[in-house]
Enzyme design. Structure first.
Site, PDB file in Angstrom:
ATOM      1  N   GLN A  77      42.764  24.828  50.856  1.00 10.54           N
ATOM      2  CA  GLN A  77      43.787  23.639  50.727  1.00 10.54           C
ATOM      3  C   GLN A  77      43.610  23.389  52.409  1.00 10.54           C
ATOM      4  O   GLN A  77      43.119  24.233  53.893  1.00 10.54           O
ATOM      5  CB  GLN A  77      44.803  24.579  51.080  1.00 10.54           C
ATOM      6  CG  GLN A  77      46.329  23.863  51.453  1.00 10.54           C
ATOM      7  CD  GLN A  77      47.338  24.909  50.985  1.00 10.54           C
ATOM      8  OE1 GLN A  77      48.284  24.078  50.611  1.00 10.54           O
ATOM      9  NE2 GLN A  77      47.457  26.060  50.428  1.00 10.54           N
ATOM     10  N   ARG A  78      43.256  22.578  52.740  1.00  6.56           N
ATOM     11  CA  ARG A  78      42.435  21.691  54.044  1.00  6.56           C
ATOM     12  C   ARG A  78      43.918  22.061  55.297  1.00  6.56           C
ATOM     13  O   ARG A  78      44.182  22.690  56.175  1.00  6.56           O
ATOM     14  CB  ARG A  78      42.780  20.379  53.704  1.00  6.56           C
ATOM     15  CG  ARG A  78      42.153  19.796  55.142  1.00  6.56           C
ATOM     16  CD  ARG A  78      41.938  18.375  54.755  1.00  6.56           C
ATOM     17  NE  ARG A  78      40.524  17.907  53.665  1.00  6.56           N
ATOM     18  CZ  ARG A  78      39.687  17.691  53.791  1.00  6.56           C
ATOM     19  NH1 ARG A  78      39.150  18.252  54.207  1.00  6.56           N
ATOM     20  NH2 ARG A  78      39.011  17.154  52.242  1.00  6.56           N
ATOM     21  N   GLU A  85      40.726  11.755  27.946  1.00  8.27           N
ATOM     22  CA  GLU A  85      40.142  12.729  26.476  1.00  8.27           C
ATOM     23  C   GLU A  85      40.945  12.372  25.924  1.00  8.27           C
ATOM     24  O   GLU A  85      40.474  12.592  24.740  1.00  8.27           O
ATOM     25  CB  GLU A  85      39.975  13.644  27.248  1.00  8.27           C
ATOM     26  CG  GLU A  85      39.372  14.555  26.414  1.00  8.27           C
ATOM     27  CD  GLU A  85      39.354  16.157  26.408  1.00  8.27           C
ATOM     28  OE1 GLU A  85      37.689  16.735  26.809  1.00  8.27           O
ATOM     29  OE2 GLU A  85      39.916  16.923  27.498  1.00  8.27           O
ATOM     30  N   GLN A 133      35.795  19.758  35.866  1.00  8.16           N
ATOM     31  CA  GLN A 133      35.049  20.834  34.958  1.00  8.16           C
ATOM     32  C   GLN A 133      34.451  21.831  35.737  1.00  8.16           C
ATOM     33  O   GLN A 133      34.005  21.099  36.806  1.00  8.16           O
ATOM     34  CB  GLN A 133      34.444  20.738  33.476  1.00  8.16           C
ATOM     35  CG  GLN A 133      35.393  20.444  32.419  1.00  8.16           C
ATOM     36  CD  GLN A 133      34.627  19.824  31.124  1.00  8.16           C
ATOM     37  OE1 GLN A 133      33.336  20.049  31.230  1.00  8.16           O
ATOM     38  NE2 GLN A 133      35.285  19.583  30.160  1.00  8.16           N
ATOM     39  N   ALA A 139      46.760  21.553  29.790  1.00 10.27           N
ATOM     40  CA  ALA A 139      47.820  21.943  29.065  1.00 10.27           C
ATOM     41  C   ALA A 139      49.082  22.536  30.797  1.00 10.27           C
ATOM     42  O   ALA A 139      50.096  22.165  31.042  1.00 10.27           O
ATOM     43  CB  ALA A 139      47.742  23.286  28.343  1.00 10.27           C
TER      44      ALA A 139
END
Length: 449
Positions: free
Chosen positions: A419-420, A243, A363, A220
């Site tokens: 966050q690189r 999926e 996941q 979503a």
């Protein structure tokens, strides 16, 4: 019809003059050897003699030794190859073949080009032979053919280095463009103000992982971001769904765009007002350039091939994959951790190759369920070592109302765990479940529905 016998007997594409000239240039001026080795490998040469000469030159260069006709002849003599190449006279011919070393890179590119064409002919012959033998199912043969062709393409990539001053100049040009609001390579907005404030949007050549436990709302969230990109920003995008079928994705996008209760749609209990909203939403979505591939059990080879095709034909600006652990591995016999490592690495390479953001859903394991706050962490990513390492940004989704019913209703915590190129942090969004819609969160303000 079978392979053309006459074609098989033709002399393969080659340019012996270019081969001799590039070798002669390297002998005349050792300074060009460093340029040539970025372009050529030994197998790029057609003749066996030239392969042996080039290999000896590179070996001497690598050892820091001077490369001239005398030293090269001694090296070939020690390898028992001097007679194989035609003796000392052939080295003299090479010297005479290049009056100047100024065109070494030009000659090298000709040699490489002919080698690529020979490889293409050889691979095409193999593909044709396999097709006639029909030893594998058609789908597998197509995938193998694509893989072989892409391997040839990768051989044509030339290494290139840049001086720091060039990179500094490019950096200041981008800084100036961003200051003036003219930058074309700033991140694509997700539609969520607080999240964009931390991440600067979805940035080119970056791999962004969006992870959560099942049923938290990964798909979503991804569809809401995609809807904003294709409808509000009017940018083309590619969504790979491993999926859900495309009709389910279409229904979810319609519900989100129209703000219609998804339960009513599934039960067939839509009012006339609901239908009017859906029709209006359908018109907005029909004009959006969103390309969907809902083929299950896809490999990275197919995903990458489709992405390359769409970036050429449609100039797509982002790829979203739902989800990473469902991507078919190249080799099922490899350990699962190695399979996922290869997939995440290829996703990162794809983002860099296409120079667009690649968003992959993933996941997390059950570890978060056992903690008191139930909040997911980077270490909860399944096979997290490789995914966490390859990702430029990792976004974790958490819904407190799943663990405390009646409290924090509709609140979703969006945790930027890595966050690189920027800070980490956390923002809050509102999830309107019946509309399958994520919205910017306004504390204390009731949401619609």
């Amino acid at each position: 019809m079978p392979p053309d016998k006459d074609a098989a007997e033709r002399l393969p594409p080659q340019n012996r003059e270019a081969e001799r000239s590039v070798l002669g240039s390297m002998l005349r001026d050792n300074g060009v050897i460093g340029d040539v080795v970025q372009i050529l490998h030994t197998e790029h040469f057609y003749t066996d003699a030239n392969q042996k000469v080039y290999s000896a030159i590179v070996h001497l260069f690598d050892k820091g030794k001077p490369v001239d006709a005398v030293v090269l002849a001694e090296e070939l003599h020690q390898r028992s190859q001097i007679e194989d190449i035609g003796g000392y006279a052939y080295l003299t011919e090479l010297w005479d073949a290049a009056p100047t070393a100024a065109n070494a890179a030009y000659y090298a590119n000709i040699v490489r080009d002919r080698s690529l064409v020979r490889s293409l002919i050889h691979t095409s012959t193999e593909i044709l032979r396999d097709a006639y033998d029909q030893a594998q199912p058609g789908d597998e043969m197509v995938q193998q053919a694509e893989k072989k062709i892409f391997e040839i393409a990768s051989k044509g990539i030339v290494g290139q280095t840049y001086e720091l001053r060039e990179a500094i100049d490019d950096a200041f040009r981008r800084i100036d463009q961003q200051a003036l609001g003219e930058a074309t390579n700033t991140g694509i907005p997700t539609g969520y103000v607080d999240l964009d404030e931390i991440t600067a949007g979805l940035n080119n050549s970056e791999l962004i992982i969006v992870a959560a436990r099942p049923s938290v709302g990964k798909t979503a969230f991804a569809l809401n971001v995609i809807r904003n990109i294709v409808v509000e920003e009017r940018l083309p995008a590619f969504f790979v769904s491993l999926e859900q079928a495309r009709i389910e994705l279409a229904e979810r996008l319609l519900v989100c765009q129209a703000r219609v209760d998804s339960h009513k749609l599934r039960k067939g209990r839509l009012s006339s007002d609901d239908m009017d909203k859906l029709i209006e939403a359908g018109e907005a979505l029909r004009n959006a350039k969103l390309f969907i591939d809902d083929t299950p059990s896809q490999s990275m080879l197919r995903i990458a091939a489709n992405a390359r095709r769409l970036i050429k034909q449609q100039n797509i600006k982002v790829v979203v994959i739902d989800y990473l652990q469902l991507i078919e591995p190249d080799n099922r016999r490899d350990p699962r951790q190695e399979q996922v490592a290869q997939i995440s690495r290829r996703l990162k390479f794809l983002a860099r190759e296409l120079n667009i953001p690649v968003v992959a859903l993933a996941q997390v394991n059950r570890s978060s369920e056992d903690r008191q706050d139930h909040r997911p962490r980077l270490a909860d990513l399944r096979e997290s070592g490789s995914i966490e390492q390859d990702a430029d940004t990792v976004i974790l989704l958490h819904r407190p109302d799943r663990y405390e019913p009646g409290q924090h209703e509709g609140v979703v915590e969006v945790i930027v765990g890595k966050q690189r190129n920027g800070p980490t942090g956390e923002v809050t969004l509102t999830y309107v479940k019946q509309f399958m819609r994520f919205e910017n969160h306004a504390p204390g303000t009731p949401f619609e529905g």
